[in-house]
Design a protein around this motif. Structure first.
Motif, PDB file in Angstrom:
ATOM      1  N   SER A  30       8.893  -8.346  -0.962  1.00 14.94           N
ATOM      2  CA  SER A  30       8.884  -9.186   0.239  1.00 14.94           C
ATOM      3  C   SER A  30      10.101  -8.863   1.092  1.00 14.94           C
ATOM      4  N   LEU A  31       9.871  -8.535   2.335  1.00 13.24           N
ATOM      5  CA  LEU A  31      10.961  -8.158   3.243  1.00 13.24           C
ATOM      6  C   LEU A  31      11.183  -9.241   4.293  1.00 13.24           C
ATOM      7  N   PRO A  32      12.414  -9.365   4.786  1.00 12.30           N
ATOM      8  CA  PRO A  32      12.685 -10.327   5.853  1.00 12.30           C
ATOM      9  C   PRO A  32      11.934  -9.957   7.128  1.00 12.30           C
ATOM     10  N   SER A  91       2.373 -12.965  15.158  1.00 10.59           N
ATOM     11  CA  SER A  91       2.064 -14.399  15.143  1.00 10.59           C
ATOM     12  C   SER A  91       2.066 -15.003  13.735  1.00 10.59           C
ATOM     13  N   ILE A  92       2.292 -14.174  12.715  1.00 10.77           N
ATOM     14  CA  ILE A  92       2.377 -14.710  11.352  1.00 10.77           C
ATOM     15  C   ILE A  92       3.596 -15.629  11.261  1.00 10.77           C
ATOM     16  N   GLU A  93       3.395 -16.811  10.719  1.00  6.41           N
ATOM     17  CA  GLU A  93       4.476 -17.796  10.669  1.00  6.41           C
ATOM     18  C   GLU A  93       5.237 -17.709   9.344  1.00  6.41           C
ATOM     19  N   GLU A  94       6.202 -18.607   9.162  1.00  7.58           N
ATOM     20  CA  GLU A  94       7.096 -18.561   8.011  1.00  7.58           C
ATOM     21  C   GLU A  94       6.351 -18.716   6.686  1.00  7.58           C
ATOM     22  N   ASP A  95       5.176 -19.349   6.705  1.00 16.49           N
ATOM     23  CA  ASP A  95       4.448 -19.550   5.456  1.00 16.49           C
ATOM     24  C   ASP A  95       3.765 -18.279   4.954  1.00 16.49           C
ATOM     25  N   GLY A  96       3.772 -17.205   5.765  1.00 19.11           N
ATOM     26  CA  GLY A  96       3.185 -15.932   5.341  1.00 19.11           C
ATOM     27  C   GLY A  96       1.677 -15.885   5.350  1.00 19.11           C
ATOM     28  N   ARG A  97       1.039 -16.915   5.908  1.00 21.97           N
ATOM     29  CA  ARG A  97      -0.433 -16.895   5.998  1.00 21.97           C
ATOM     30  C   ARG A  97      -0.850 -15.916   7.094  1.00 21.97           C
ATOM     31  N   GLN A 124      -2.514 -14.247   1.947  1.00 21.38           N
ATOM     32  CA  GLN A 124      -1.116 -14.620   1.785  1.00 21.38           C
ATOM     33  C   GLN A 124      -0.286 -13.338   1.684  1.00 21.38           C
ATOM     34  N   TYR A 125       0.707 -13.212   2.535  1.00 24.96           N
ATOM     35  CA  TYR A 125       1.604 -12.054   2.471  1.00 24.96           C
ATOM     36  C   TYR A 125       2.322 -12.040   1.132  1.00 24.96           C
ATOM     37  N   ARG A 126       2.200 -10.930   0.386  1.00 27.79           N
ATOM     38  CA  ARG A 126       2.869 -10.793  -0.907  1.00 27.79           C
ATOM     39  C   ARG A 126       3.967  -9.748  -0.899  1.00 27.79           C
ATOM     40  N   GLY A 127       4.093  -9.014   0.188  1.00 29.61           N
ATOM     41  CA  GLY A 127       5.187  -8.051   0.261  1.00 29.61           C
ATOM     42  C   GLY A 127       4.783  -6.744   0.909  1.00 29.61           C
ATOM     43  N   HIS A 128       5.791  -5.941   1.150  1.00 30.64           N
ATOM     44  CA  HIS A 128       5.608  -4.603   1.701  1.00 30.64           C
ATOM     45  C   HIS A 128       5.510  -3.573   0.585  1.00 30.64           C
ATOM     46  N   VAL A 129       4.809  -2.498   0.863  1.00 31.95           N
ATOM     47  CA  VAL A 129       4.790  -1.353  -0.040  1.00 31.95           C
ATOM     48  C   VAL A 129       6.119  -0.610   0.133  1.00 31.95           C
ATOM     49  N   ILE A 130       6.808  -0.398  -0.991  1.00 33.94           N
ATOM     50  CA  ILE A 130       8.167   0.152  -0.964  1.00 33.94           C
ATOM     51  C   ILE A 130       8.266   1.363  -1.886  1.00 33.94           C
ATOM     52  N   ARG A 131       8.971   2.388  -1.418  1.00 37.03           N
ATOM     53  CA  ARG A 131       9.337   3.527  -2.250  1.00 37.03           C
ATOM     54  C   ARG A 131      10.782   3.898  -1.978  1.00 37.03           C
ATOM     55  N   ASN A 132      11.532   4.106  -3.033  1.00 40.00           N
ATOM     56  CA  ASN A 132      12.932   4.512  -2.895  1.00 40.00           C
ATOM     57  C   ASN A 132      13.694   3.613  -1.921  1.00 40.00           C
ATOM     58  N   HIS A 133      13.408   2.310  -2.030  1.00 39.14           N
ATOM     59  CA  HIS A 133      14.089   1.279  -1.240  1.00 39.14           C
ATOM     60  C   HIS A 133      13.731   1.334   0.246  1.00 39.14           C
ATOM     61  N   HIS A 134      12.687   2.066   0.594  1.00 40.18           N
ATOM     62  CA  HIS A 134      12.244   2.149   1.984  1.00 40.18           C
ATOM     63  C   HIS A 134      10.780   1.701   2.068  1.00 40.18           C
TER      64      HIS A 134
END
Length: 349
Positions: A30-32, A91-97, A124-134
């Protein structure tokens, strides 16, 4: 953190088809919000209730039914469909819906939709796909090739709106061109990423098929000059194939915010035949007057019956055909032969 170990519990939407996510491991983090961007690959979990007809389009174009708890990998994007849904990831709000704005895995928050549209799948947003911290983005998989002059005779298909019959027209035209023994490439250059329409061009016989996803775009809603550079990359990819003719769909009306006007500007010197697919006869007049050009052929929903054909021709003086009628095919083939034999482009913008 969730690590993909080559047997991931994910449904890979068709927007991931240019990636290697099925083959190479990744993490989900999950990214900011300040790090989010268009084209980011993200994971969304399907929320209850789920419509019995809820589906996601997979990388091979097949539609997979959805159940609560399914996790889909899609991409943040923007949709501006006049007859279906409007929304964007911003337009996605803080709740990640968020919503699966098209079954292709275009993720964002729907802010307006037609009452005729079936329920849209909530996620529901569960996070970004990440590789090598990117984070991993669609653009990471877009090929970078040198600019190659695009000099291919082009048949341009546009519409008065979405769902006006463009894909059907493209399929029939491609089939007739292949009957003439030509090498054909086909492309959908505007819209919101769905693979089905492009695949149908291949089914009709196109030797190669392309769309804006190939250059890392989830939809063609983008700043015009940024989109123009992506179109030039895509045209270079098409030019490498050295086709005899290209059949290009510019999505819905060029007056809509999908950058159809940019496509027409970039291709204007190569367009030799223009097909306008109309939702109704009076829309033909509106598009022709609003955009300032006359097509070579009118087809689509407006020409579904002989009365529709007669009214279109009465209003515009332009040839209209019901392409589903076998009697239309010899006329279409003759038009194509005549226009492809011309040395000069016949579209004036």
């Amino acid at each position: 953190m969730n690590t993909n170990l080559f047997n991931p519990p994910y449904l890979y939407s068709s927007l991931t088809r240019i990636s290697d996510l099925k083959l190479q491991p990744f993490d989900v983090v999950s990214l900011p919000r300040k790090q989010w961007e268009t084209g980011d690959y993200v994971v969304g979990e399907v929320l209850s209730p789920v419509s019995p007809n809820a589906t996601v389009e997979l990388t091979n174009g097949r539609l997979a039914s959805l159940l609560p708890g399914d996790r889909i990998i899609g991409a943040f994007g923007i949709r501006r469909a006049t007859l279906e849904a409007v929304g964007e990831w911003q337009s996605i709000e803080e709740d990640g819906r968020m919503d699966n704005m098209t079954c292709a895995g275009l993720f964002g928050k729907v802010t307006s939709k037609s009452y005729l549209l079936p329920p849209i799948t909530s996620l529901q947003y569960r996070g970004h796909v990440i590789r090598n911290h990117h984070k991993v983005c669609m653009k990471d998989f877009a090929p970078v090739i040198r600019n190659i002059p695009y000099e291919c005779p082009t048949i341009m298909i546009i519409g008065t709106s979405m769902s006006a019959g463009k894909t059907t027209a493209a399929r029939v035209i491609i089939h007739q061109l292949k009957q003439l023994g030509l090498k054909v490439v086909a492309a959908k250059l505007t819209g919101a990423g769905r693979y089905r329409d492009v695949l149908s061009m291949g089914d009709a016989g196109a030797d190669r098929i392309f769309d804006f996803v190939d250059v890392g775009l989830p939809s063609s809603v983008a700043p015009p000059e940024e989109f123009r550079m992506s179109v030039r990359q895509l045209l270079s990819m098409m030019a490498v194939e050295n086709p005899d003719v290209a059949v290009v769909e510019a999505g819905a009306s060029p007056l809509e915010p999908y950058n159809g006007s940019v496509v027409l500007e970039e291709l204007k010197d190569q367009i030799c035949f223009t097909v306008l697919c109309a939702s109704d006869p009076y829309a033909v007049v509106g598009v022709c007057q609003g955009f300032g050009f006359m097509p070579d052929l009118i087809t689509g929903i407006a020409t579904s019956t002989s009365s529709g054909v007669e009214l279109v021709e009465k209003l515009t003086g332009i040839k209209a055909l019901t392409l589903s009628e076998p009697s239309a095919l010899p006329i279409l083939t003759q038009l194509l032969q005549d226009k492809l034999a011309l040395n000069q482009p016949c579209l004036t913008l």
